[in-house]
Design a protein around this motif. Structure first.
Motif, PDB file in Angstrom:
ATOM      1  N   ARG A   1      -2.136   0.773  -3.083  1.00 47.12           N
ATOM      2  CA  ARG A   1      -2.905   0.211  -4.192  1.00 47.12           C
ATOM      3  C   ARG A   1      -2.030  -0.680  -5.066  1.00 47.12           C
ATOM      4  NH1 ARG A   1      -7.456   0.797  -7.062  1.00 47.12           N
ATOM      5  NH2 ARG A   1      -8.241   2.376  -5.635  1.00 47.12           N
TER       6      ARG A   1
ATOM      7  N   ASP B   1      -4.063   5.288  -1.232  1.00 45.58           N
ATOM      8  CA  ASP B   1      -2.661   5.635  -1.485  1.00 45.58           C
ATOM      9  C   ASP B   1      -2.088   4.803  -2.631  1.00 45.58           C
ATOM     10  OD1 ASP B   1       0.109   6.721  -0.260  1.00 45.58           O
ATOM     11  OD2 ASP B   1       0.323   4.584  -0.712  1.00 45.58           O
ATOM     12  N   ALA B   2      -1.336   5.438  -3.516  1.00 41.94           N
ATOM     13  CA  ALA B   2      -0.859   4.781  -4.737  1.00 41.94           C
ATOM     14  C   ALA B   2       0.045   3.588  -4.432  1.00 41.94           C
ATOM     15  CB  ALA B   2      -0.130   5.789  -5.618  1.00 41.94           C
TER      16      ALA B   2
END
Length: 716
Positions: A56, A52-53
């Motif tokens: 991250r 998941d952005a």
């Protein structure tokens, strides 16, 4: 000493708080950082690019902060890495192991990160300089070449077939411990050749061969990363044509493969942390249905070898043999009713392992917290032990490939003695030193003192301590101390040689290993007294060792660094919650710090098989309260903490990355001091950290620089 955070160039990242709660057994658990667990964590574990952005971004911000906080140690880290690398023989090789007409071994080239797997004619053994190729050498697998172009590379099994014509090997290129098996033909006159088997994905990385080398057995993982299915595949067939020969339905059990020393039988093991059972297949009849030896009985463990094909020899705790005994049963009728005793149970003498040879029986055992090897002549019945004189040492045996032999290989080291490999004639009792580990930069054991101490606990137990320091280190409370512990799963911490730790010892550190309850250093009871409802003993023992080292002048409160990995990371998290004033620093490596939430979630990798170790807090209110009482994440409080460095891996299937991430986030939001708190997450690696013999030194250099910065007056 550590700088206040406001003097560091980068600001520490503050994880967003997103309140969530769970109620169980009438208790509501609040968790502001549960969002750090990616809903698609399975995909992210196998492919970190799918993380998941937002998660991250947070982990990368923590990494950037760690880099900034440690920027003033860049030169020191480089110095430490160069120093540690100089203690490694760049050109090196294992002692060749005979099998039929060949000897098999691995070696490293100069600058090589990964091993080269080789064989040579048996007659050439002993005919080359240390680390150099033997005459007639064939390269079977070049680890450096295989690793080229891969962001991550780790080898599982590398195993030649009984006919010496094929090589099976397994590799993991993500750090997730899901291995792909490859098989190559071995050209009798050259290197290993073309792949002769379509790759087999999602395996444990271990294989077993039929006697003719035409059938391969392997184990695959389920969606929860649990090894549970055993397959038989005719070599050359696509994996879709494999035959499922065993499937474990109990989600609390793992499955593994093995073979007896004689190679007559292939073994299928099913086990959790307290119970086991084994099935066997004649290696010469791979189509046979696996046959059960003795059915699983809760709390009964056994492992199996065979004696000349007539009997199975079983290492077992059956019959209240807490520290295990050896029994045997006819191969024709191996069920429990036919078991008879060979070596009796002796309380306090833990039998760790055994191996059957044509004329000798070998067992590894531990008494008084030290290992020994005992050999039995099968014809005379006479026993003898291989003796050692050091106060603390590590011992291992390597049974090799052959059955009808009088040679046993064993490995010996001590904290101040580099590894020695011996071939021992079990008949004449002659021992031959085949190899001593070289330390190219130089090493003088006379410069160091090794002690075996004991610390008495409040409940009257005596915790062994292995201590190493330079002979010039003052024992007046002024020395910093790195105190290592584990204390789980019955795993004993060996008093072994480690060349890296001398970079601290030579700078004035005392190095100590606390052999705490939860391991088996003092027998099985030592393990039982550090698990389930008695798990708090593990933490109390570690604290008591720290106190004892202060009382005896080896160090002082605030000068101790607590160090542990995985379950040992839980230990670190628990003791810094309970007694933070004792510790000046803490290293938590892939730490199991969110134990309560993990043990409540049976959809996570490995959770049901862990319940016999920690307890099942879903169904057992007392287990819930016990785990909640020590779980590091649940017990973070508004108090001063030591400086902390935490290491994690996105691909880790054993301790998922969000456990250390959540712990660091809660610590940062809760603690009352301004000491350093760092999280280093490997974005493309797992539980084992960085692969490769030199790459791994980079992480050790970071850890040691952190300790020198936090526990000494300068970083020079």
């Amino acid at each position: 000493m550590s700088e206040p955070l406001d003097t560091i160039a980068a600001e520490p990242p503050i994880a967003a708080r997103k309140p969530s709660q769970t109620t169980i057994h009438g208790v509501t658990l609040h968790d502001d950082y549960a969002w750090l667990r990616d809903p698609n964590w399975r995909e992210a574990m196998l492919d970190p690019d799918k993380l998941d952005a937002d998660i991250r971004a947070y982990l990368e911000a923590e990494n950037a902060y760690t880099d900034a906080a440690m920027a003033d140690t860049t030169e020191l880290q480089a110095e430490l890495v160069a120093e540690m690398r100089a203690r490694i023989a760049e050109v090196d090789a294992s002692v060749p192991t005979p099998d039929g007409d060949y000897v098999y071994y691995l070696r490293f080239r100069e600058g090589g990160q990964h091993p080269i797997f080789c064989r040579a004619p048996r007659a050439s053994d002993g005919g080359a300089a240390p680390g150099e190729p033997l005459a007639g050498e064939q390269t079977l697998l070049d680890g450096d070449a295989e690793a080229e172009g891969r962001a991550y590379f780790s080898l599982g099994a590398v195993d030649h077939s009984p006919d010496h014509a094929k090589l099976a090997f397994a590799l993991d290129d993500r750090g997730s411990e899901a291995y792909t098996i490859h098989v190559r033909a071995i050209d009798p006159h050259g290197a290993s050749g073309d792949e002769i088997q379509p790759p087999i994905d999602n395996t444990t990385g271990n294989v077993a061969w039929s006697a003719d080398g035409n059938t391969l057995f392997y184990v695959t993982l389920d969606d929860n990363h649990r090894p549970c299915r055993v397959w038989r595949l005719t070599l050359g067939e696509p994996p879709a044509n494999a035959t499922l020969i065993y499937e474990e339905s109990d989600p609390g059990f793992f499955v593994g493969l093995g073979e007896t020393q004689s190679a007559r039988y292939l073994l299928i093991h099913a086990h959790d942390h307290a119970t086991s059972e084994t099935r066997f297949i004649p290696a010469a009849n791979p189509e046979a249905t696996p046959r059960l030896i003795a059915e699983r009985v809760p709390g009964r463990e056994y492992s199996v070898d065979d004696d000349n094909g007539e009997y199975f020899v079983l290492l077992t705790n059956a019959g209240d043999a807490e520290d295990f005994r050896l029994m045997r049963a006819p191969v024709a009728t191996p069920d429990f009713d036919h078991w008879e005793e060979l070596v009796p149970h002796v309380p306090g003498r833990l039998i760790l392992d055994h191996a059957e040879f044509a004329h000798h029986r070998v067992r590894m055992e531990r008494a008084d917290a030290l290992p020994r090897i005992v050999i039995t002549d099968k014809h005379s019945g006479e026993d003898h032990a291989i003796a050692f004189a050091d106060e603390a040492y590590s011992l291992g045996m390597a049974a090799g490939y052959e059955y009808d032999t009088t040679t046993l290989r064993f490995l010996y080291s001590a904290p101040h003695t580099p590894d020695e490999t011996f071939d021992y004639d079990m008949h004449t009792r002659e021992r031959i030193l085949r190899k001593q580990r070289q330390v190219p930069s130089g090493f003088d054991p006379a410069q160091y003192i090794v002690r075996r101490l004991t610390a008495e606990t409040a409940d009257g137990q005596h915790v062994p301590i292995t201590l190493t320091h330079h002979k010039n280190t003052p024992i007046d409370g002024s020395a910093p101390c790195l105190l290592h512990g584990y204390g789980a799963y019955g795993i004993s911490e060996p008093a072994a040689f480690s060349s890296t730790r001398f970079s601290l010892i030579d700078r004035g550190f005392v190095h100590a290993i606390a052999h705490i309850r939860g391991g088996k250093e003092r027998g099985y009871r030592w393990y039982a007294d550090g698990k389930l409802e008695k798990k708090p003993n593990t933490f109390a023992d570690f604290v008591r060792v720290a106190e004892y080292l202060c009382e005896t002048g080896y160090t002082a409160p605030g000068k101790i660094a607590a160090h542990g990995g995985s379950a040992g990371g839980m230990l670190v998290g628990a003791v810094v919650n309970q007694r933070p004033e004792l510790f000046g620093a803490a290293i938590a490596d892939v730490p199991f710090v969110d134990a309560l939430n993990t043990m409540l979630d049976d959809t996570l990798p490995l959770t049901p098989p862990e319940w016999p170790e920690w307890g099942n807090p879903r169904d057992d209110a007392q287990a819930f309260e016990t785990i909640r009482s020590y779980c590091p994440y649940q017990n973070v409080s508004a108090q001063d903490y030591p400086a902390v460095l935490t290491i994690a891996g996105v691909s880790d299937p054993r301790v998922t990355y969000w456990e250390p991430a959540k712990w660091v986030a809660r610590l940062r939001a809760t603690k009352t001091d301004n000491r350093t708190l760092l999280l280093k997450t490997h974005m493309a690696a797992g539980h084992g950290g960085l692969p490769g013999r030199f790459a791994a030194l980079e992480e050790t250099g970071l850890i040691f620089a952190f300790l020198l910065k936090e526990l000494t007056a300068s970083i020079d």
